[in-house]
Write an enzyme that holds these catalytic residues in place. Sequence first.
Site, short mmCIF file in Angstrom:
data_model
loop_
_atom_site.label_atom_id
_atom_site.label_comp_id
_atom_site.label_asym_id
_atom_site.label_seq_id
_atom_site.Cartn_x
_atom_site.Cartn_y
_atom_site.Cartn_z
N GLY A 1 0.91 -1.23 -0.21
CA GLY A 1 0.25 -0.01 -0.04
C GLY A 1 0.91 1.39 0.04
O GLY A 1 1.85 1.17 -0.15
N ASN A 2 0.30 2.31 0.30
CA ASN A 2 1.07 3.54 0.48
C ASN A 2 0.34 4.53 1.62
O ASN A 2 -0.92 4.04 1.86
CB ASN A 2 0.85 4.36 -0.85
CG ASN A 2 -0.28 4.64 -1.44
OD1 ASN A 2 -0.73 5.63 -0.99
ND2 ASN A 2 -0.63 4.07 -2.61
N HIS A 3 1.11 5.49 1.81
CA HIS A 3 0.70 6.60 2.99
C HIS A 3 -0.67 7.38 2.58
O HIS A 3 -0.95 8.28 3.34
CB HIS A 3 1.80 7.17 3.36
CG HIS A 3 2.76 6.54 4.08
ND1 HIS A 3 2.30 5.83 5.34
CD2 HIS A 3 4.07 6.14 4.01
CE1 HIS A 3 3.58 5.05 5.81
NE2 HIS A 3 4.35 5.23 5.06
N SER A 4 -1.06 7.41 1.31
CA SER A 4 -2.32 8.26 0.98
C SER A 4 -3.38 8.14 2.04
O SER A 4 -3.77 7.01 2.29
CB SER A 4 -2.72 8.10 -0.17
OG SER A 4 -3.91 8.67 -0.46
N ALA B 1 -3.78 7.96 -4.99
CA ALA B 1 -2.20 7.38 -5.14
C ALA B 1 -2.48 5.96 -5.53
O ALA B 1 -2.39 5.14 -4.66
CB ALA B 1 -1.71 7.65 -3.72
#
Length: 225
Positions: free
Chosen positions: A33-36, A101
């Site tokens: 995943g990512n931090h968005s 994102a």
Amino acid sequence: LKYFEGVSAFSGKKVLVTAGPTYEPIDPVRFIGNHSSGKMGVAIALELASRGASVHLVAGPGVKLPVHAGIMVSPVATASEMYKVATESFPQMDIAVMAAAVADYTPVNVANEKIKKKDSRLTIELQKTKDILKELGSKKKSDQLLVGFALETNNEKANALAKLQSKNADLIVLNSLQDQGAGFGHDTNKITIYDNTGAEYVYPVKSKVAVAADIADMIYKKLHA
Ligand code: CTP
Ligand code: CA
């Protein structure tokens, strides 16, 4: 002034907004995943709905979903789910704002069982995801307005302009990560907007809600140019 242009400035307009991260599964219990947080996309959805638009918000996992009569939400998890929902929705839309994102790569294989700890190194093969913004740009009709984002850490302007052009967007919102307190995980953002005529609009650090109003103002200006 915004309020007097106001509550009906976008009435009758249908807007697609993507927001948040995507989660790409590795096995039944893990993902990439990512931090968005999705806060920027949600703020844009709320701003446009409050100005009278009908918004279709396609939101990734973990996004705090807004409640507003003018916003219909499609929750999705993966880049491929977001691609499917967004590409099916776009032909009915007047405007699309791609604030998500989206993962650029996804695992080639998803393990059916939890991957057991074994060797000291583990390699997971990834393949490129489909670019939603680029796909919408290639399908865009002359009366549709397409807004992309660009997240850059270096060569910001050149990279943002390259994205504007290669994805056939009308506006690109450059998100600067250079300034403290702006971007991922913060309630503030520092943006520069480029349009397809080459104009550049630089904004100071603002709350994401105020940034959403600036983006809505720019979309309004483009629609009526
Ligand atoms: N985007 C998209 N689908 C993808 C990847 C990106 O719709 N699979 C959109 C984002 O929502 C954003 C824009 O494309 O509006 C730019 O995203 P960004 O990550 O900055 O650029 P990329 O084209 O993915 O290139 P890179 O990450 O290598 O800079
Ligand atoms: Ca990317």
